[in-house]
Design a protein around this motif. Structure first.
Motif, PDB file in Angstrom:
ATOM      1  N   LEU A  69     -19.448 -28.563  18.114  1.00  0.00           N
ATOM      2  CA  LEU A  69     -19.817 -29.302  18.449  1.00  0.00           C
ATOM      3  C   LEU A  69     -19.052 -30.611  20.018  1.00  0.00           C
ATOM      4  N   PRO A  70     -20.019 -30.650  20.410  1.00  0.00           N
ATOM      5  CA  PRO A  70     -19.935 -31.256  21.989  1.00  0.00           C
ATOM      6  C   PRO A  70     -19.008 -32.416  21.694  1.00  0.00           C
ATOM      7  N   GLY A  71     -18.045 -32.653  22.660  1.00  0.00           N
ATOM      8  CA  GLY A  71     -17.580 -34.046  22.699  1.00  0.00           C
ATOM      9  C   GLY A  71     -15.833 -33.864  23.035  1.00  0.00           C
ATOM     10  N   LEU A  72     -15.294 -34.823  22.944  1.00  0.00           N
ATOM     11  CA  LEU A  72     -14.068 -35.380  23.333  1.00  0.00           C
ATOM     12  C   LEU A  72     -12.813 -34.267  22.494  1.00  0.00           C
ATOM     13  N   GLU A  73     -13.001 -34.978  21.830  1.00  0.00           N
ATOM     14  CA  GLU A  73     -12.260 -33.818  20.193  1.00  0.00           C
ATOM     15  C   GLU A  73     -13.031 -32.723  19.599  1.00  0.00           C
ATOM     16  N   PRO A  74     -11.770 -31.996  18.982  1.00  0.00           N
ATOM     17  CA  PRO A  74     -11.903 -30.706  18.307  1.00  0.00           C
ATOM     18  C   PRO A  74     -13.301 -31.043  17.526  1.00  0.00           C
ATOM     19  N   ARG A  75     -14.298 -30.727  17.352  1.00  0.00           N
ATOM     20  CA  ARG A  75     -15.486 -30.742  16.220  1.00  0.00           C
ATOM     21  C   ARG A  75     -16.029 -29.261  16.288  1.00  0.00           C
ATOM     22  N   GLY A  76     -16.453 -29.684  14.773  1.00  0.00           N
ATOM     23  CA  GLY A  76     -17.185 -28.151  14.147  1.00  0.00           C
ATOM     24  C   GLY A  76     -17.858 -29.080  12.833  1.00  0.00           C
ATOM     25  N   ALA A  77     -19.278 -27.943  12.674  1.00  0.00           N
ATOM     26  CA  ALA A  77     -20.122 -27.708  11.968  1.00  0.00           C
ATOM     27  C   ALA A  77     -20.258 -26.192  11.340  1.00  0.00           C
ATOM     28  N   LEU A  78     -19.949 -26.454  10.006  1.00  0.00           N
ATOM     29  CA  LEU A  78     -20.655 -24.983   9.481  1.00  0.00           C
ATOM     30  C   LEU A  78     -22.189 -24.682   8.977  1.00  0.00           C
ATOM     31  N   VAL A  79     -22.279 -24.253   8.788  1.00  0.00           N
ATOM     32  CA  VAL A  79     -24.304 -24.266   8.868  1.00  0.00           C
ATOM     33  C   VAL A  79     -24.226 -22.695   7.432  1.00  0.00           C
ATOM     34  N   VAL A  80     -25.032 -23.105   6.155  1.00  0.00           N
ATOM     35  CA  VAL A  80     -24.053 -21.934   5.527  1.00  0.00           C
ATOM     36  C   VAL A  80     -26.133 -21.671   4.278  1.00  0.00           C
ATOM     37  N   ASP A  81     -26.904 -21.139   4.675  1.00  0.00           N
ATOM     38  CA  ASP A  81     -27.534 -20.655   3.387  1.00  0.00           C
ATOM     39  C   ASP A  81     -27.049 -20.178   2.784  1.00  0.00           C
ATOM     40  N   ILE A  82     -27.936 -20.440   1.570  1.00  0.00           N
ATOM     41  CA  ILE A  82     -26.910 -20.244  -0.461  1.00  0.00           C
ATOM     42  C   ILE A  82     -27.939 -20.468  -0.346  1.00  0.00           C
ATOM     43  N   ASP A  83     -28.373 -19.731  -1.618  1.00  0.00           N
ATOM     44  CA  ASP A  83     -28.835 -19.418  -3.235  1.00  0.00           C
ATOM     45  C   ASP A  83     -28.479 -19.298  -4.436  1.00  0.00           C
ATOM     46  N   LEU A  84     -27.953 -21.136  -4.945  1.00  0.00           N
ATOM     47  CA  LEU A  84     -27.289 -21.366  -5.846  1.00  0.00           C
ATOM     48  C   LEU A  84     -27.889 -20.760  -7.431  1.00  0.00           C
ATOM     49  N   GLU A  85     -26.795 -20.324  -7.979  1.00  0.00           N
ATOM     50  CA  GLU A  85     -27.164 -20.020  -9.476  1.00  0.00           C
ATOM     51  C   GLU A  85     -28.101 -20.390 -10.038  1.00  0.00           C
ATOM     52  N   SER A  86     -28.595 -21.734  -9.628  1.00  0.00           N
ATOM     53  CA  SER A  86     -29.682 -23.247 -10.677  1.00  0.00           C
ATOM     54  C   SER A  86     -30.617 -23.135 -10.480  1.00  0.00           C
ATOM     55  N   ARG A 123     -29.961 -25.031   3.249  1.00  0.00           N
ATOM     56  CA  ARG A 123     -28.852 -24.924   3.170  1.00  0.00           C
ATOM     57  C   ARG A 123     -28.067 -25.711   3.961  1.00  0.00           C
ATOM     58  N   ILE A 124     -26.772 -25.913   3.720  1.00  0.00           N
ATOM     59  CA  ILE A 124     -25.923 -26.834   3.732  1.00  0.00           C
ATOM     60  C   ILE A 124     -25.346 -26.838   5.214  1.00  0.00           C
ATOM     61  N   VAL A 125     -25.101 -28.310   6.044  1.00  0.00           N
ATOM     62  CA  VAL A 125     -25.052 -28.353   7.033  1.00  0.00           C
ATOM     63  C   VAL A 125     -23.553 -29.000   7.403  1.00  0.00           C
ATOM     64  N   ALA A 126     -23.059 -28.555   7.087  1.00  0.00           N
ATOM     65  CA  ALA A 126     -21.351 -29.946   6.506  1.00  0.00           C
ATOM     66  C   ALA A 126     -20.435 -29.539   7.487  1.00  0.00           C
ATOM     67  N   ALA A 127     -20.308 -31.261   8.970  1.00  0.00           N
ATOM     68  CA  ALA A 127     -19.853 -31.186   9.881  1.00  0.00           C
ATOM     69  C   ALA A 127     -18.839 -32.370   9.555  1.00  0.00           C
ATOM     70  N   HIS A 128     -17.904 -32.653  10.356  1.00  0.00           N
ATOM     71  CA  HIS A 128     -16.808 -33.902  10.284  1.00  0.00           C
ATOM     72  C   HIS A 128     -17.555 -34.829  12.281  1.00  0.00           C
ATOM     73  N   LEU A 129     -18.203 -36.200  12.297  1.00  0.00           N
ATOM     74  CA  LEU A 129     -18.141 -36.345  13.777  1.00  0.00           C
ATOM     75  C   LEU A 129     -17.129 -36.883  14.476  1.00  0.00           C
ATOM     76  N   GLY A 130     -17.139 -37.353  15.865  1.00  0.00           N
ATOM     77  CA  GLY A 130     -16.163 -37.950  16.328  1.00  0.00           C
ATOM     78  C   GLY A 130     -15.717 -38.918  16.331  1.00  0.00           C
ATOM     79  N   LEU A 131     -14.813 -39.421  16.758  1.00  0.00           N
ATOM     80  CA  LEU A 131     -14.708 -41.231  16.446  1.00  0.00           C
ATOM     81  C   LEU A 131     -15.336 -41.673  18.165  1.00  0.00           C
ATOM     82  N   LEU A 132     -16.286 -41.103  18.940  1.00  0.00           N
ATOM     83  CA  LEU A 132     -16.682 -42.374  19.394  1.00  0.00           C
ATOM     84  C   LEU A 132     -18.223 -41.790  19.580  1.00  0.00           C
TER      85      LEU A 132
END
Length: 344
Positions: A133-150, A155-164
């Motif tokens: 992800l862009p920004g002043l800190e090293p940040r990223g996201a995982l995008v996962v397509d998953i079919d659960l047993e249920s 599609r899961i977008v797991a992210a941690h965004l920046g402080l600014l």
């Protein structure tokens, strides 16, 4: 009604006044497993609790309390240097049945991508993309397509965004661009989005184009007295998602500076036919020894051009981020002291 351009101290005071009537707090014994597929998000703060003690075992116990089908973790790796993973994944699998979605990395010791880890119970993982992800800190996201047993196809977008704030705005727009570049699928955005503002000033307003109106935020930070809704679970189809709740237990209040949040997904409404090849298969057997041979791909999306000055501005950028984090902590402490004062 919440003011559109509320200041941070005003937002904290409003949370304090409303905390006794807040509907989104659920204890460990109220999971209600009949509600569907349980998803959760948890900033584990590098496994350092509010008591200053490094204890990955406590984090594992909190995850076991939640008993999720899918959970997104933030800060599960060291931030600098070799970025070693901080959890005992083998023990976590034995105790919870959860296995990590694998990522490609030059560092085999890391659990995830920029500290983001997605764990799931059983199912078929079709695709994984790692996004810087862009920004002043090293940040990223995982995008996962998953079919659960249920039966839930997500599609899961797991992210941690920046402080600014401007970094968060850039990162939110990139998540929207990423979603537009891929086939349509029920999508959940899980993570520590670091945004306490509501209304037009919120950096998350950019997400409205794909997710619609934001659900009611549930304060999850700081863990001992949650005042700010920094952690979010958002769906591009709001009808598939239950009300988001905070997992508030004695152990969760001390294991990290964030409380976990969780919600149920209706598997019947999220089960859509999905076409395309199966890039990876996750183990469907009960928890036990063994490891799935899975493959992850780097997203082809280009990153925004860096600002002029490049490495020469790295020091000032780090200082901006440090000041933003310190300002947030000071505002919380000031308001807590003010709330302890006798009322007149």
């Amino acid at each position: 009604m919440q003011k559109k351009n509320q200041s941070l101290p005003a937002s904290i005071i409003a949370s304090l006044r409303q905390r006794n009537n807040r509907p989104g707090t659920v204890s460990a014994g109220e999971n209600g497993r009949s509600g569907g597929t349980l998803v959760a998000s948890y900033n584990v703060h590098k496994c350092v609790g509010v008591d200053g003690r490094f204890d990955p075992g406590r984090i594992g116990q909190v995850i076991r309390e939640i008993a999720p089908d899918v959970i997104a973790l933030q800060e599960a790796d060291k931030r600098f240097g070799a970025r070693h993973g901080l959890l005992d994944l083998a023990r976590l699998k034995d105790e919870t049945g959860l296995v990590p979605v694998p990522v490609e990395s030059t560092n085999a010791a890391a659990h995830g991508w920029h500290g983001n880890v997605v764990l799931f119970r059983q199912g078929l993982v079709r695709d994984v993309h790692q996004v810087s992800l862009p920004g002043l800190e090293p940040r990223g996201a995982l995008v996962v397509d998953i079919d659960l047993e249920s039966g839930a196809a997500l599609r899961i977008v797991a992210a941690h965004l920046g402080l600014l704030r401007r970094s968060r705005s850039q990162q939110a727009r990139m998540i929207i661009d990423l979603m537009r570049s891929r086939d349509e699928r029920p999508t959940l955005l899980l993570g520590d989005l670091n945004e306490w503002r509501l209304g037009g000033r919120s950096a998350l307003s950019a997400l409205d184009a794909a997710f619609g109106a934001m659900p009611v935020p549930v304060p999850s930070f700081p863990a001992g007295l949650p005042l700010l809704a920094l952690d979010r679970i958002i769906a591009n189809r709001p009808e598939i998602l239950s009300q988001v709740a905070v997992h508030d237990t004695p152990l969760a209040r001390i294991a990290s500076d964030h409380l976990p949040i969780k919600a149920f997904v209706d598997p019947a409404m999220a089960a859509l036919p999905v076409s395309g090849p199966d890039f990876m298969i996750a183990p469907a057997e009960p928890p036990g020894p063994g490891r799935a041979a899975l493959h992850a791909k780097e997203t082809p999306l280009p990153l925004p051009a860096s600002s002029p000055g490049g490495k020469g501005r790295a020091g000032s950028n780090r200082e901006l981020v440090r000041k933003a984090g310190a300002q947030l902590k000071r505002a919380v402490k000031r308001t807590l002291r003010r709330s302890d004062a006798p009322t007149r």
